[in-house]
Design a protein around this motif. Structure first.
Motif, short mmCIF file in Angstrom:
data_model
loop_
_atom_site.label_atom_id
_atom_site.label_comp_id
_atom_site.label_asym_id
_atom_site.label_seq_id
_atom_site.Cartn_x
_atom_site.Cartn_y
_atom_site.Cartn_z
N ARG A 284 0.94 -1.40 -0.03
CA ARG A 284 0.36 -0.25 -0.43
C ARG A 284 0.88 1.01 0.17
N VAL A 285 0.69 2.08 0.16
CA VAL A 285 0.75 3.44 0.01
C VAL A 285 1.40 3.48 1.51
N SER A 286 1.26 5.19 1.51
CA SER A 286 1.31 5.29 2.81
C SER A 286 0.50 5.99 3.17
N ARG A 287 -0.14 5.87 4.83
CA ARG A 287 -1.65 6.34 4.98
C ARG A 287 -1.30 7.87 5.00
N THR A 288 -0.24 8.29 5.28
CA THR A 288 -0.18 10.38 5.46
C THR A 288 -1.20 10.55 3.59
N ALA A 289 -0.67 9.18 2.71
CA ALA A 289 -1.63 10.05 1.67
C ALA A 289 -3.03 10.46 1.84
N ILE A 290 -4.23 9.82 2.52
CA ILE A 290 -4.86 10.03 3.11
C ILE A 290 -5.13 10.99 3.81
N TRP A 291 -4.15 11.67 4.58
CA TRP A 291 -4.65 13.54 4.40
C TRP A 291 -3.83 14.25 3.09
N TYR A 292 -3.13 13.86 2.78
CA TYR A 292 -2.35 14.73 1.87
C TYR A 292 -3.60 14.35 0.61
N TRP A 293 -4.70 13.08 0.12
CA TRP A 293 -5.56 13.43 -1.04
C TRP A 293 -6.71 14.20 -0.26
N THR A 294 -6.90 13.94 1.35
CA THR A 294 -7.80 14.53 1.53
C THR A 294 -7.99 17.21 2.16
N THR A 295 -6.57 17.17 1.95
CA THR A 295 -5.74 18.28 2.00
C THR A 295 -6.36 18.83 0.13
N ARG A 296 -5.52 18.54 -0.25
CA ARG A 296 -5.93 18.29 -2.09
C ARG A 296 -7.72 18.80 -2.50
N ALA A 297 -8.44 18.10 -2.05
CA ALA A 297 -9.46 18.19 -2.38
C ALA A 297 -9.92 19.51 -1.76
N ALA A 298 -10.28 19.17 -0.33
CA ALA A 298 -11.07 20.19 0.02
C ALA A 298 -10.18 21.62 -0.48
N ILE A 299 -8.99 21.94 -0.78
CA ILE A 299 -8.51 23.06 -1.44
C ILE A 299 -9.62 23.70 -2.62
N ALA B 8 -19.71 14.34 1.68
CA ALA B 8 -19.18 13.22 0.96
C ALA B 8 -17.98 12.95 0.34
N HIS B 9 -17.92 13.72 -0.55
CA HIS B 9 -16.41 13.49 -1.70
C HIS B 9 -15.19 13.42 -0.60
N LEU B 10 -15.27 14.32 -0.05
CA LEU B 10 -13.39 14.38 0.97
C LEU B 10 -13.38 13.28 2.70
N ALA B 11 -15.20 12.00 2.68
CA ALA B 11 -15.05 11.05 3.43
C ALA B 11 -15.10 10.23 3.32
N VAL B 12 -15.08 10.53 1.94
CA VAL B 12 -15.15 8.91 0.96
C VAL B 12 -13.86 8.35 0.25
N MET B 13 -13.33 9.61 -0.74
CA MET B 13 -12.64 9.62 -1.57
C MET B 13 -10.85 9.71 -1.36
N PRO B 14 -10.73 9.41 0.01
CA PRO B 14 -9.20 9.33 -0.26
C PRO B 14 -9.45 8.08 0.66
N ARG B 15 -10.30 7.94 1.87
CA ARG B 15 -9.79 6.65 1.69
C ARG B 15 -10.13 5.05 1.33
N TRP B 16 -10.95 5.63 -0.02
CA TRP B 16 -11.33 4.58 -0.79
C TRP B 16 -9.98 4.10 -2.18
N ARG B 17 -9.39 5.34 -1.78
CA ARG B 17 -8.26 5.94 -2.73
C ARG B 17 -6.74 4.93 -1.72
N TYR B 18 -6.99 4.94 -0.56
CA TYR B 18 -5.87 4.01 -0.22
C TYR B 18 -5.98 2.53 -0.21
N GLN B 19 -7.42 2.17 -0.02
CA GLN B 19 -7.94 1.09 -0.45
C GLN B 19 -7.62 0.55 -1.74
N VAL B 20 -7.69 1.05 -3.17
CA VAL B 20 -7.24 0.63 -4.30
C VAL B 20 -5.47 0.99 -4.49
#
Length: 163
Positions: free
Chosen positions: A12-27, A63-75
């Motif tokens: 898997r990629v780093s778990r920190t990627a979840i926060w990175y993807w969340t931050t990037r989408a939140a911007i 909804a996007h911020l809650a689902v997308m980063p965790r889903w991407r981390y799983q994939v």
């Protein structure tokens, strides 16, 4: 000799990627919400419609911020073997790729400004394939550095001209 078959990569990629993807989408969502808010504050026509659209945008963003980063981390996964590099990425559109080591032409690592804040890096493996390079996003810096070194050494030790 191991065969290169399409299968889920092991790492898997780093778990920190979840926060990175969340931050990037939140911007991106914040920019849209600010623009909509400015329109609400500066225009008085169709106020109910504008507020309804803003509320819908906020709900969709949450909804996007809650689902997308965790889903991407799983994939998102990656793996290297002496024979190939395996990647799996995406969230709606998912992609699995295999690149034989003998086809590697270059191995690069890059970090954007937000990735630097999260101590993440991306590795890009360019091959002699028309499908384009393989990208492994969301690796911690140390793992990315080791991967670049390992792939470079393995590719140099492999006979062939990567075409």
């Amino acid at each position: 000799m191991e065969t290169t078959t399409l299968r889920p990569p092991r790492h898997r990629v780093s778990r920190t990627a979840i926060w990175y993807w969340t931050t990037r989408a939140a911007i991106g969502w914040l920019v849209l919400i600010v623009i909509q808010s400015v329109f609400i504050l500066t225009r008085s026509d169709a106020l109910t419609l504008r507020v309804s659209i803003l509320v819908a945008t906020v709900v969709l963003a949450l909804a996007h911020l809650a689902v997308m980063p965790r889903w991407r981390y799983q994939v998102h996964r990656w793996e290297t073997t002496p024979e190939a590099v395996y990647t799996q990425s995406g969230w709606f559109k998912q992609e699995w790729r295999i690149a034989p080591i003998s086809r590697i032409q270059t191995v690069d690592s890059a970090r954007g400004p937000i990735e630097q804040l999260f101590k993440l890096a991306n590795v890009t493996v360019t091959t002699a394939s028309a499908a384009g390079p393989l990208r492994i996003s969301g690796l911690d810096r140390e793992t990315a550095g080791r991967l670049v070194d390992e792939l470079t050494a393995t590719a140099q030790a492999t006979t062939g001209d990567a075409t």
